[in-house]
Design a protein around this motif. Structure first.
Motif, PDB file in Angstrom:
ATOM      1  N   LYS A  78       5.412   2.991  -4.131  1.00  0.00           N
ATOM      2  CA  LYS A  78       4.482   1.868  -4.178  1.00  0.00           C
ATOM      3  C   LYS A  78       4.945   0.886  -5.258  1.00  0.00           C
ATOM      4  N   THR A 126       0.807  -1.219   0.000  1.00  0.00           N
ATOM      5  CA  THR A 126       0.000   0.000   0.000  1.00  0.00           C
ATOM      6  C   THR A 126       0.842   1.272   0.000  1.00  0.00           C
ATOM      7  N   GLY A 127       2.141   1.154   0.293  1.00  0.00           N
ATOM      8  CA  GLY A 127       3.029   2.307   0.231  1.00  0.00           C
ATOM      9  C   GLY A 127       2.936   3.242   1.422  1.00  0.00           C
ATOM     10  N   ASP A 128       2.477   2.726   2.591  1.00  0.00           N
ATOM     11  CA  ASP A 128       2.369   3.581   3.778  1.00  0.00           C
ATOM     12  C   ASP A 128       3.527   3.389   4.738  1.00  0.00           C
ATOM     13  N   TRP A 131      -7.208  -6.952  -3.813  1.00  0.00           N
ATOM     14  CA  TRP A 131      -6.256  -6.163  -4.603  1.00  0.00           C
ATOM     15  C   TRP A 131      -6.357  -6.614  -6.057  1.00  0.00           C
ATOM     16  N   GLU A 148      -3.929  -5.590   5.656  1.00  0.00           N
ATOM     17  CA  GLU A 148      -3.137  -4.390   5.901  1.00  0.00           C
ATOM     18  C   GLU A 148      -2.579  -4.369   7.322  1.00  0.00           C
ATOM     19  N   ASN A 156       0.754   0.756  -9.562  1.00  0.00           N
ATOM     20  CA  ASN A 156       0.088   0.566  -8.285  1.00  0.00           C
ATOM     21  C   ASN A 156      -0.778   1.791  -8.001  1.00  0.00           C
ATOM     22  N   THR A 157      -2.087   1.563  -7.881  1.00  0.00           N
ATOM     23  CA  THR A 157      -3.019   2.671  -7.677  1.00  0.00           C
ATOM     24  C   THR A 157      -3.246   2.965  -6.196  1.00  0.00           C
ATOM     25  N   GLY A 158      -2.717   2.109  -5.331  1.00  0.00           N
ATOM     26  CA  GLY A 158      -2.964   2.230  -3.897  1.00  0.00           C
ATOM     27  C   GLY A 158      -4.004   1.257  -3.410  1.00  0.00           C
ATOM     28  N   SER A 159      -4.780   0.687  -4.336  1.00  0.00           N
ATOM     29  CA  SER A 159      -5.786  -0.318  -3.982  1.00  0.00           C
ATOM     30  C   SER A 159      -5.798  -1.481  -4.966  1.00  0.00           C
TER      31      SER A 159
END
Length: 510
Positions: A173, A92-94, A132, A119, A197-200
């Motif tokens: 991401k 998710t890139g967090d 995903w 997550e 990667n769109t985040g979702s």
């Protein structure tokens, strides 16, 4: 491809499950500063907490540890390891490692249409998975990502369809990147396909990622199955890799050896810079230090000996960001021709942003060990009659979280307590390793932590084998400090099925 992917993860900062995961800005734990790192870390890692936290795992899979463990064959009569794949990486890139299922035999669509992402909440993995999305048009993405896959169809074998996850666009991401597709003309020769990667999920449509012209098949040079692409050039004399050499957080395409071009691999490398949407069509010449006939040989796994005097095992060069400026330097950890290199110091050719410095900086090593290079070298068997490699283990890792790799001894046969009660951490000062180590306390209750972390360990007791006790170091809590994580323990009911045990890294102002 596996070696290429692992190398890339390491060079990109190991954010996908490795030991160098920071809080997203590479300035050390808890700074909140921008990417310049001008304020420095708020505190530095100094050990592990004495008590473990219970890190709850999602329910529904009998043994998560089996799916994460290379020794697992089958968890039930219905599902084999090859049809259930789980791993930890920050999808998710967090900045926190998620638990990602890329294939599950019991659920229709998992591995073909989507992945399941549990997550990381900071204290556990979410009980319920996020779906995903995967791009349509390929029957089984999981097969292409799985080492057990041979062929997905009558037309395409694994060796002619290669997909991997890495952050090619440089936005933090990981993207889904196809470096070879036998069904599509030009993929692997003229371009790669990048599903961003769109985040979702991954974008349903691919972006065409341009490759430099002039080489018939870039995918062959990047693929572990490759032997020879032509009658003139073998793989051992043409080496390309992905490496963020310029330090802008976007991996470049770097040719470290090319048999057709004089000077490539001896005087310079060729760097095709990552533009954010492709690789530059023209290469920059990346200067190499003079005085060694073929740097490419020392960097190449096929090299045996570069001269009558020096073998590969007695000349070792690697690229790593030793100075902590986010640009990988060229580091010689052993040189048979120079007295002291590998025993008293390393030679560091700093990355200038356009090449490696022509003159090396001497990087001080702690005294008291005859040959640090031997402990770091895979060819080492025994350095003395008293200590074998399996009972002296040293590695480089940023345990303190300041962005600079330290020299870490996880086992020393000569010192009581090293590997059972503590590790020894020689801090990176920016110009060498400190002469005196920090004591890095280990949690009590396990006889030999180093055995569980050492690939040579078989069994630590008559009750527990390595395959039923798994410990790794990773920043699971996402605070920039490395944690000690047990994903399986045979002595404790529930560890590896219901939860993991996490000893969070501790941090202090120094």
């Amino acid at each position: 491809m596996r070696l290429f992917t692992l190398a890339l993860l390491a060079l990109m900062g190991c954010k996908d499950g490795g030991i160098f995961n920071n809080d997203g800005d590479d300035t050390g734990p808890g700074t909140g500063t921008d990417d310049t790192g001008s304020t420095g870390p708020a505190c530095l890692g100094d050990g592990f907490e004495s008590s473990a936290q219970s890190w709850t795992l999602p329910s529904g899979a009998a043994s998560w540890d089996d799916w994460m463990d290379a020794t697992a064959e089958s968890n039930s009569s219905d599902c084999t390891r090859s049809s259930f794949s789980a791993t930890t990486f920050d999808l998710t890139g967090d900045g926190k490692l998620d638990l990602v299922v890329t294939d599950q035999c019991d659920l229709v669509g998992v591995g073909t249409d989507n992945w399941l992402v549990y997550e990381n909440t900071g204290s556990r993995f979410a009980e319920n998975a996020t779906t995903w999305s995967l791009p349509s048009g390929v029957a089984g993405w999981d097969d292409w990502m799985d080492a057990t896959a041979e062929a997905n169809s009558n037309d395409c074998t694994r060796s002619s369809f290669t997909a991997a996850t890495f952050d090619l666009t440089g936005d933090g991401k990981p993207d889904l990147v196809v470096t070879d597709n036998c069904d599509l003309v030009g993929v692997g020769t003229d371009n790669w396909l990048v599903y961003e990667n769109t985040g979702s999920g991954f974008a349903n449509s691919a972006t065409t990622w341009a490759l430099p012209s002039g080489v018939a098949d870039w995918d062959d040079w990047m693929d572990a199955t490759y032997e020879a692409n032509s009658n003139d050039c073998t793989r051992s004399s043409f080496t390309a890799t992905l490496l963020d050499l310029t330090g802008d957080r976007k991996p470049d395409l770097v040719v470290t050896d090319q048999c057709d071009l004089v000077g490539v691999g001896t005087d310079h490398w060729l760097v095709y810079e990552n533009t954010g949407s492709g690789f530059a069509s023209g290469a920059n010449q990346w200067a190499l230090p003079q005085g060694v006939a073929s740097w490419d040989d020392w960097m190449d796994a096929t090299a045996e000996a570069n001269s009558n005097d020096c073998t590969r095992s007695s000349f070792t060069a690697v690229t790593m960001d030793l100075t902590g400026d986010r640009k990988p330097d060229l580091v010689v950890t052993d040189n048979c021709d120079l007295v002291g290199v590998g025993t008293d110091n390393w030679l560091v050719y700093e990355n200038t942003g356009s090449g490696f410095a022509s003159n090396a900086t001497s990087w001080a090593l702690p005294s008291g060990v005859a040959d640090w290079d031997d402990w770091m070298d895979a060819t080492y068997e025994a350095n003395s009659t008293d200590c074998v490699r399996s009972s002296f283990t040293a590695t480089t890792a940023d345990l303190t979280g300041d962005g600079k790799p330290d020299l870490v001894v996880t086992d020393n046969c000569d010192l009581v307590g090293v590997g059972t009660d503590e590790w020894l951490v020689y801090e990176n000062t920016g110009s060498g390793f400190s002469g005196s180590p920090l004591s890095w306390p280990l949690p009590q209750g396990v006889a030999d932590w180093e055995d569980w972390l050492d690939s040579m360990a078989e069994a630590n007791s008559s009750d527990c084998t390595r395959s039923s006790f798994t410990a790794v170091t990773m920043d699971l809590t996402g605070d920039g400090v490395v944690d000690l994580v047990v994903t399986d323990q045979c002595d404790l009911v529930g560890v590896g099925t219901d939860d993991w045990r996490v000893w969070p890294g501790t941090c202090s102002v120094r």
